[in-house]
Design a protein around this motif. Structure first.
Motif: not given
Length: 509
Positions: A397-399, A423-426, A431-432, A439-441
């Motif tokens: 949710f913090f993404a 999360l990259t689906e955002l 979103a960027s 494990h990291r975005v």
């Protein structure tokens, strides 16, 4: 009508009936037919007319099927609307499934209050029903009554339902007290990469349980001469691992010490429930649990699990990304204190009520009002830690929140192999979100959200994150195949609509 269609329609009718909280007899009475006829329909063993399908849909207040096979459920979201008003947090999904498994320890009647009406719970109920456990929704479908048989019919287990939930792994702890040999299907659930069951096996081996993995199943055998000779040290501080160890220890006639135990919300609820069963548990809320087990449990118990901190975090994120003023009631604050501390540092404007007890009498709740805020990226990375750290399931949710904030936010989801990737689906919504490794975005904000049509990610929390971003995006978005959301959230679309969202549920014909 072809047999495969009859089976598909029967499953849709069964799911709609269970969602309504009705028994087969209640549906039969509404239709003016017999319970056996409803049973045949749900099994796909009876021809059924379109008129009867329409009557069933009207009785259950549910669209069963238009013509032929009704495909997956989808959501159509009109975004760019502010939310307002107040919404209550539902009871914990993870606590409810643990308590359903724990009910197998008890020969008496178990009543659970305000059980989450979600697909994950339905799958466990299907498994329980298939092995002879009688369950029924009572009090207008709010509560659940569970009565086990004298002998479980484990050979009749509904393997299809069992494979659709990872929670079935928690049958190992209770079933070892019921029989010397049994098998359960491989656990399913979210696609979150390799999630080993070895820590479960290592913990339960102390109680004489040996498990052999064969094609599609775990074959378990219990050596009754084996019991813990020293403290059990869990090889991972996992929630379900701790719960399985607790379930095994509960009916071990002696004292069991479990170290490196999870102290998370669902584990605490399970401990409180075990105390209702007469099992004394010392150290609740810490990483060392001392369990005073009892050989036999035969009690009529009544227990109310506490509210879900992850759902509460979902609703907080919904308010943040839509720049809304929203009051979220019955928030289990002791499991969200770190998250709120981080949000305060980011500039969140919010107000808290005084604390009051949950229905279990133990968990601390507050009412939380979130107001539109100009957020800035946190100085430190967002990363999960075992309780009392930032909850693993709250990280995604913090993404969405970071995408609304000014600056760069590093999110390190070290627990699961694939979840950060989802999360990259955002990015499809404007979103960027840059993937640094599995494990990291890195999230850059603020975001000008845009509408999109996309498939639902196959993991529960990232799927809800995408839905929340769609709420913020001007225009109409479509999220396809949302079964994974229904696994963990009760009527989420309808409840968001009650506070100002515009979400339509539909199926392909």
């Amino acid at each position: 009508m072809a047999d495969d269609y009859l089976v598909r329609i029967g499953k849709l009718i069964r799911d709609a009936r269970q969602h309504r909280g009705w028994t087969q007899s209640q549906l039969a009475e509404a239709l003016g037919t017999s319970q056996s006829a409803v049973n045949r329909i749900e099994r796909g063993n009876q021809n059924i007319s379109l008129e009867m399908i329409a009557r069933i849909g009207e009785a259950l207040d549910s669209e069963i099927v238009s013509l032929g096979y009704a495909g997956p459920m989808h959501l159509r979201v009109v975004g760019g609307r502010q939310l307002s008003g107040a919404i209550d947090v539902k009871t914990s999904k993870n606590a409810c499934v643990a308590l359903l498994c724990a009910s197998l320890l008890n020969s008496g009647r178990t009543t659970l209050r305000r059980v989450a009406r979600i697909e994950e719970v339905y799958r466990i109920l299907e498994v329980l029903g298939s092995i002879g456990v009688r369950t029924r929704w009572i009090n207008d479908g709010n509560d659940l009554e569970i009565v086990p048989p004298a002998t479980l019919d484990l050979d009749a287990m509904d393997t299809e339902a069992a494979r659709r939930t990872r929670s079935v792994i928690m049958f190992l702890g209770p079933l070892m007290h019921r029989t010397d040999r049994f098998k359960i299907p491989y656990a399913g659930g979210c696609d979150l990469g390799t999630r080993t069951v070895h820590p479960h096996m290592a913990a339960l081996r102390h109680f004489g349980l040996e498990v052999t993995a064969t094609t599609g199943s775990y074959h378990a055998e219990v050596d009754r001469t084996v019991s813990p000779s020293r403290a059990i040290v869990l090889t991972e501080r996992g929630d379900t691992v701790t719960e399985n160890a607790l379930l095994a220890a509960a009916r071990h006639d002696g004292v069991t010490v479990i170290r490196n135990a999870s102290s998370n919300y669902m584990v605490q609820d399970l401990c409180f429930f075990l105390e209702q069963l007469g099992v004394r548990v010392e150290g609740i809320g810490t990483t060392t649990l001392t369990v005073h087990g009892v050989a036999e449990i035969d009690r009529d118990v009544d227990y109310a699990p506490s509210e879900d901190p992850v759902e509460a975090m979902s609703l907080i994120a919904a308010a943040v990304v839509t720049s809304s003023e929203l009051t979220i009631r019955r928030v289990p604050i002791e499991f969200l204190e770190i998250e709120l501390a981080v949000l305060e540092e980011m500039g969140l404007d919010h107000e808290r009520s005084g604390e009051y007890p949950a229905d279990n009498g133990r968990t601390r709740l507050i009412d939380l009002t979130v107001r539109p805020s100009k957020l800035r990226a946190p100085l430190d990375k967002i990363h999960p830690m075992p309780f009392p750290g930032l909850n693993i399931d709250n990280v995604p949710f913090f993404a969405a929140i970071a995408a609304t904030a000014q600056g760069s936010t590093l999110i390190h989801d070290w627990v699961y192999d694939n979840r950060a990737i989802y999360l990259t689906e955002l990015t499809r919504l404007g979103a960027s979100v840059k993937l640094l490794d599995p494990h990291r975005v890195l999230v850059e904000g603020p975001t000008r959200w845009r509408s999109a049509e996309m498939m639902c990610p196959p993991a529960l929390r990232p799927a809800v994150v995408v839905l929340l971003a769609m709420l913020a995006a001007e225009g109409t978005s479509v999220l396809r195949n949302v079964y994974v959301i229904n696994r963990g959230y009760e009527e989420l679309a309808e409840r968001l609509n009650s506070i100002g969202a515009q979400i339509e549920t539909f199926r392909d014909i």
